[in-house]
Design a protein around this motif. Structure first.
Motif, short mmCIF file in Angstrom:
data_model
loop_
_atom_site.label_atom_id
_atom_site.label_comp_id
_atom_site.label_asym_id
_atom_site.label_seq_id
_atom_site.Cartn_x
_atom_site.Cartn_y
_atom_site.Cartn_z
N ILE A 92 0.84 -1.20 0.00
CA ILE A 92 0.00 0.00 0.00
C ILE A 92 0.87 1.25 0.00
CG2 ILE A 92 -1.74 1.28 1.31
CD1 ILE A 92 -2.72 -1.39 2.41
N SER A 93 1.92 1.25 0.81
CA SER A 93 2.80 2.40 0.88
C SER A 93 3.48 2.67 -0.46
CB SER A 93 3.85 2.19 1.98
OG SER A 93 4.77 3.26 2.01
N SER A 94 3.90 1.60 -1.15
CA SER A 94 4.56 1.76 -2.45
C SER A 94 3.58 2.31 -3.49
CB SER A 94 5.13 0.42 -2.92
OG SER A 94 6.08 -0.06 -2.00
N SER A 100 -1.03 9.45 -3.20
CA SER A 100 -2.03 9.67 -2.15
C SER A 100 -1.32 9.94 -0.83
CB SER A 100 -2.95 8.45 -2.01
OG SER A 100 -3.88 8.63 -0.96
N PRO A 101 -1.06 11.21 -0.51
CA PRO A 101 -0.41 11.51 0.77
C PRO A 101 -1.25 11.10 1.98
CG PRO A 101 -1.23 13.52 -0.26
CD PRO A 101 -1.38 12.43 -1.27
N THR A 102 -2.57 11.08 1.83
CA THR A 102 -3.43 10.64 2.94
C THR A 102 -3.12 9.20 3.33
OG1 THR A 102 -5.19 12.14 2.23
CG2 THR A 102 -5.81 10.34 3.69
N ILE A 103 -3.05 8.33 2.33
CA ILE A 103 -2.78 6.92 2.59
C ILE A 103 -1.36 6.74 3.11
CG2 ILE A 103 -2.51 4.68 1.47
CD1 ILE A 103 -4.93 5.29 -0.20
N SER A 104 -0.41 7.50 2.58
CA SER A 104 0.97 7.40 3.08
C SER A 104 1.04 7.74 4.56
CB SER A 104 1.87 8.33 2.28
OG SER A 104 1.94 7.94 0.92
N CYS A 107 -0.55 4.93 6.62
CA CYS A 107 0.36 3.78 6.72
C CYS A 107 1.45 4.04 7.76
CB CYS A 107 1.00 3.51 5.35
SG CYS A 107 -0.11 2.80 4.12
N HIS A 108 1.96 5.26 7.76
CA HIS A 108 2.98 5.61 8.74
C HIS A 108 2.42 5.54 10.16
CE1 HIS A 108 6.35 7.66 10.62
NE2 HIS A 108 5.51 8.53 11.14
N GLU A 109 1.19 6.01 10.36
CA GLU A 109 0.60 5.96 11.70
C GLU A 109 0.40 4.53 12.17
OE1 GLU A 109 -3.35 7.42 14.17
OE2 GLU A 109 -3.17 7.86 12.03
N SER A 130 9.14 1.48 4.78
CA SER A 130 9.99 2.65 4.81
C SER A 130 9.20 3.84 4.29
CB SER A 130 11.24 2.43 3.95
OG SER A 130 12.01 3.60 3.90
N LEU A 131 8.93 4.80 5.15
CA LEU A 131 8.07 5.93 4.79
C LEU A 131 8.79 7.23 5.06
CD1 LEU A 131 4.76 4.68 6.45
CD2 LEU A 131 5.33 4.58 4.03
#
Length: 291
Positions: A92-94, A100-104, A107-109, A130-131
């Motif tokens: 998902i992060s890739s 989509s900065p929202t999804i990034s 994912c980090h949270e 890795s984010l």
């Protein structure tokens, strides 16, 4: 995904083990539901994000990105991620990187929250995505300020504070005036007090005609414990018990043999008129509430 075609790569060895997830089709809306595990939910989010477009899906009623955001929010956890969960979150992060900065940020949270209590489990997950939260946060803030991020994928205030971003959201202008003048309700406190006064006057001026029962007309049943009353009443405690039971029996006989109260014609007419007036005022109050 390449030029609109989806390619699925699997291991060619005959002894390879292929894992799969089961998804339930919603009985009413027809979209997939992931109820098997958190890993299946994250995998479904990756699929929606990979196939997302600017046009909302007919079954979802939203874009794939919006559906992925909802699935990610439902996948929050404070325990270490499993290998399957971490792999799906990496995918998902890739996919969201730069798109989509929202999804990034979500994912980090999820990653940070899953690592907070590693010391309680003794086996922290080493396969963490890795984010770059700073870059994703700046992209999100600029996108919201310039209206390049859909309002349907805005982060909540709590999520923004967790990600360390602060975006000035453009809210639609209010469609109503600040000073709203509501009409006065047709049913006032004076009307309620008037109804109470009418009922009290009716109670005081009218007397219910009750025919008092007589022992000669209505025979009473005998006390059922009369056969043992003499022997039980030999002691003081037994006598008190028998007297209390006999008093209760007499009150029961009186209540069952008392004829119902009767109301004269004039009183009944006034009661029906008052009831109609109360129902009329009640309907006025209901119309005022639901308008």
């Amino acid at each position: 995904v390449s030029h609109g075609a989806v390619c699925i790569s699997t291991m060619e060895a005959c002894s390879a083990s292929l894992n799969y997830y089961q998804y339930i089709i919603h009985h009413r809306f027809g979209y997939f539901e992931a109820k098997q595990s958190r890993a299946s939910r994250l995998q479904l989010a990756a699929i929606h994000l990979a196939t997302s477009s600017s046009t909302p899906d007919e079954n979802l009623g939203m874009t794939g990105e919006e559906r992925a955001v909802n699935l990610l929010r439902a996948s929050w956890t404070n325990r270490p991620l499993s290998a399957a969960e971490s792999s799906a979150l990496n995918n998902i992060s890739s996919l969201a990187d730069g798109l989509s900065p929202t999804i990034s940020l979500l994912c980090h949270e999820i990653t940070m929250c899953s690592k907070q209590l590693d010391f309680l489990h003794g086996h922290p997950s080493k396969d963490a995505p890795s984010l770059s939260p700073c870059l994703a946060g700046a992209t999100y803030s600029n996108g919201v300020a310039n209206r390049r991020v859909s309002s349907r994928v805005f982060l909540s205030r709590f999520e923004e504070s967790r990600a360390g971003v602060s975006a000035a959201k453009h809210m639609p202008p209010a469609k109503f005036e600040q000073n709203i003048q509501l009409p006065k309700c047709r049913v006032s406190n004076e009307d309620l007090r008037e109804i109470e006064c009418l009922m009290e006057k009716l109670r005081q001026s009218r007397v219910l005609h009750i025919a008092a029962p007589t022992k000669s007309k209505i025979p009473q049943d005998e006390f059922p414990l009369g056969m043992i009353a003499t022997s039980v009443a030999s002691s003081r405690l037994g006598k008190d018990i028998i007297d209390e039971l006999r008093e209760s029996w007499d009150m029961y006989q009186l209540s069952t043999q008392t004829p119902p109260a009767t109301v004269d014609g004039n009183t009944l007419t006034e009661l029906l008129g008052l009831k109609a007036y109360v129902e009329l005022r009640r309907k006025d109050a209901e119309k005022y509430i639901v308008r």
